[in-house]
Scaffold this active site. Structure first.
Site, PDB file in Angstrom:
ATOM      1  N   TYR A  92     -31.274  39.673  -4.566  1.00 25.70           N
ATOM      2  CA  TYR A  92     -31.132  40.210  -3.211  1.00 25.70           C
ATOM      3  C   TYR A  92     -29.713  39.980  -2.693  1.00 25.70           C
ATOM      4  O   TYR A  92     -29.393  38.948  -2.119  1.00 25.70           O
ATOM      5  CB  TYR A  92     -32.140  39.584  -2.265  1.00 25.70           C
ATOM      6  CG  TYR A  92     -33.584  39.810  -2.658  1.00 25.70           C
ATOM      7  CD1 TYR A  92     -33.965  40.900  -3.439  1.00 25.70           C
ATOM      8  CD2 TYR A  92     -34.577  38.936  -2.247  1.00 25.70           C
ATOM      9  CE1 TYR A  92     -35.284  41.107  -3.794  1.00 25.70           C
ATOM     10  CE2 TYR A  92     -35.906  39.140  -2.588  1.00 25.70           C
ATOM     11  CZ  TYR A  92     -36.249  40.222  -3.372  1.00 25.70           C
ATOM     12  OH  TYR A  92     -37.564  40.421  -3.726  1.00 25.70           O
ATOM     13  N   HIS A 103     -39.195  37.394 -11.983  1.00 25.69           N
ATOM     14  CA  HIS A 103     -38.945  38.579 -11.164  1.00 25.69           C
ATOM     15  C   HIS A 103     -39.112  39.863 -11.978  1.00 25.69           C
ATOM     16  O   HIS A 103     -38.462  40.049 -12.997  1.00 25.69           O
ATOM     17  CB  HIS A 103     -37.518  38.501 -10.609  1.00 25.69           C
ATOM     18  CG  HIS A 103     -37.264  39.370  -9.428  1.00 25.69           C
ATOM     19  ND1 HIS A 103     -36.094  39.322  -8.703  1.00 25.69           N
ATOM     20  CD2 HIS A 103     -38.013  40.326  -8.832  1.00 25.69           C
ATOM     21  CE1 HIS A 103     -36.144  40.180  -7.707  1.00 25.69           C
ATOM     22  NE2 HIS A 103     -37.301  40.823  -7.776  1.00 25.69           N
TER      23      HIS A 103
END
Length: 339
Positions: free
Chosen positions: A72, A139
């Site tokens: 992110y 992830h």
């Protein structure tokens, strides 16, 4: 709530917020969670100093779960959250970060090796200013070879938990079938799964998998109730992987909302918040206005006008039983297939 801290939280915060026991862990997570993806810069721009205060305000209002990831903003989200957490009692929140997906460069984006996971996780802890995280996540498992997940990533996370630098292990991804495949093939205890965009106004896929995940004693984190901003009045970013026909349908719903003076994103988040599948819902919030709008929705529900618009959209524009999604589209972008 077990994370309440007298003198830090606003009076009555623990009574206004809803909390649910998370899987077989010792945590009770707030129904509304703080999604660190909103601090990535992938969506709208924002002032970082303002975002720091938004995180702190969210916690004071009883939100006790924060999620982030190195991907992110290539550390931007973790950095902002780390600044926000300075001086906040560690008991007041639970936090997760991720491993395996790191940057936007196609040839450097994914690395599920033990060496990379260990080295980058140490950076995560430093950026967050923490000695440990509550949850650590592989992830987007659809982008990893199954062998790498089972033999590299998950054993490494198990070692991190044994070291005391994380407490619980989870996996995240978009294809629910991939999550289920990993769950059934690993011999390492998983504590939760994180799925996104699969319990929305256009997709009911989680209805099928929720009981399967629960049969394994897993907690379930939901995210992307707006289908990565596609279900908002602003519409999706240019990078959104969905096909044009899905985007056009969502745009039709957005146009109707604009005509009626209603925000489609609020309707989408409401839909997922009240879903029986939702244990905790991550929502990206990078301004006080967005935070307050979500708290208002959580505490007071929809207005009659919003209820009417939502009913019309569900009957005449969007049909979630069609399971409109972009599964496989990102894999094509990277010339990948799931093994």
């Amino acid at each position: 709530m077990t994370s309440y801290v007298d003198g830090f939280h606003y009076p009555g915060a623990s009574q206004r917020m809803s909390y649910k026991k998370f899987g077989e862990t010792d945590m009770e997570l707030s129904l509304l969670g703080f999604g660190g993806g909103g601090l990535s810069g992938f969506y709208e721009e924002f002032e970082e100093d303002d975002a720091v205060e938004v995180v702190r305000e969210a916690l004071k209002n009883g939100i006790n779960y924060i999620d982030t990831a190195p991907y992110y903003g290539e550390g931007r989200s973790e950095t902002i959250i780390g600044k926000a957490l300075k001086g906040i009692p560690r008991k007041a929140y639970y936090i997760s970060t991720k491993v395996g997906r790191y940057c936007t460069k196609i040839d450097e984006q994914f690395n599920y090796s033990a060496e990379k996971i260990k080295s980058r996780f140490e950076i995560s802890l430093k950026l967050l200013g923490l000695e440990y995280v509550d949850m650590i996540i592989v992830h987007d498992v659809e982008f990893a070879k199954m062998k790498d997940i089972l033999e590299e990533a998950l054993p490494t996370l198990q070692d991190i938990v044994k070291s005391g630098k994380a407490r619980y292990i989870g996996i995240s991804g978009y294809p629910l079938s991939r999550l289920w495949d990993v769950i059934n093939r690993t011999n390492i205890k998983l504590d939760f799964v994180m799925c996104y965009g699969r319990d929305t106004l256009i997709d009911s896929s989680l209805d099928k998998y929720y009981p399967l995940f629960k049969s394994k004693g897993l907690g379930i984190v939901s995210a992307a109730a707006t289908a990565l901003q596609m279900l908002t009045n602003a519409g999706p970013q240019p990078w959104h992987p969905a096909c044009d026909s899905i985007k056009q349908l969502c745009s039709k719903a957005s146009d109707y909302c604009k005509e009626k003076g209603v925000e489609l994103g609020i309707l989408a988040i409401h839909h997922t918040l009240i879903s029986p599948n939702t244990e905790t819902l991550l929502v990206g919030m990078n301004s006080m206005d967005i935070l307050q709008a979500n708290l208002e929705l959580l505490f007071n529900k929809l207005t009659p006008a919003e209820e009417e618009v939502l009913s019309y959209i569900q009957k005449h524009i969007l049909n979630r039983s069609d399971n409109l999604n972009w599964e496989g589209e990102e894999l094509k972008k990277f010339n990948m297939v799931m093994d």
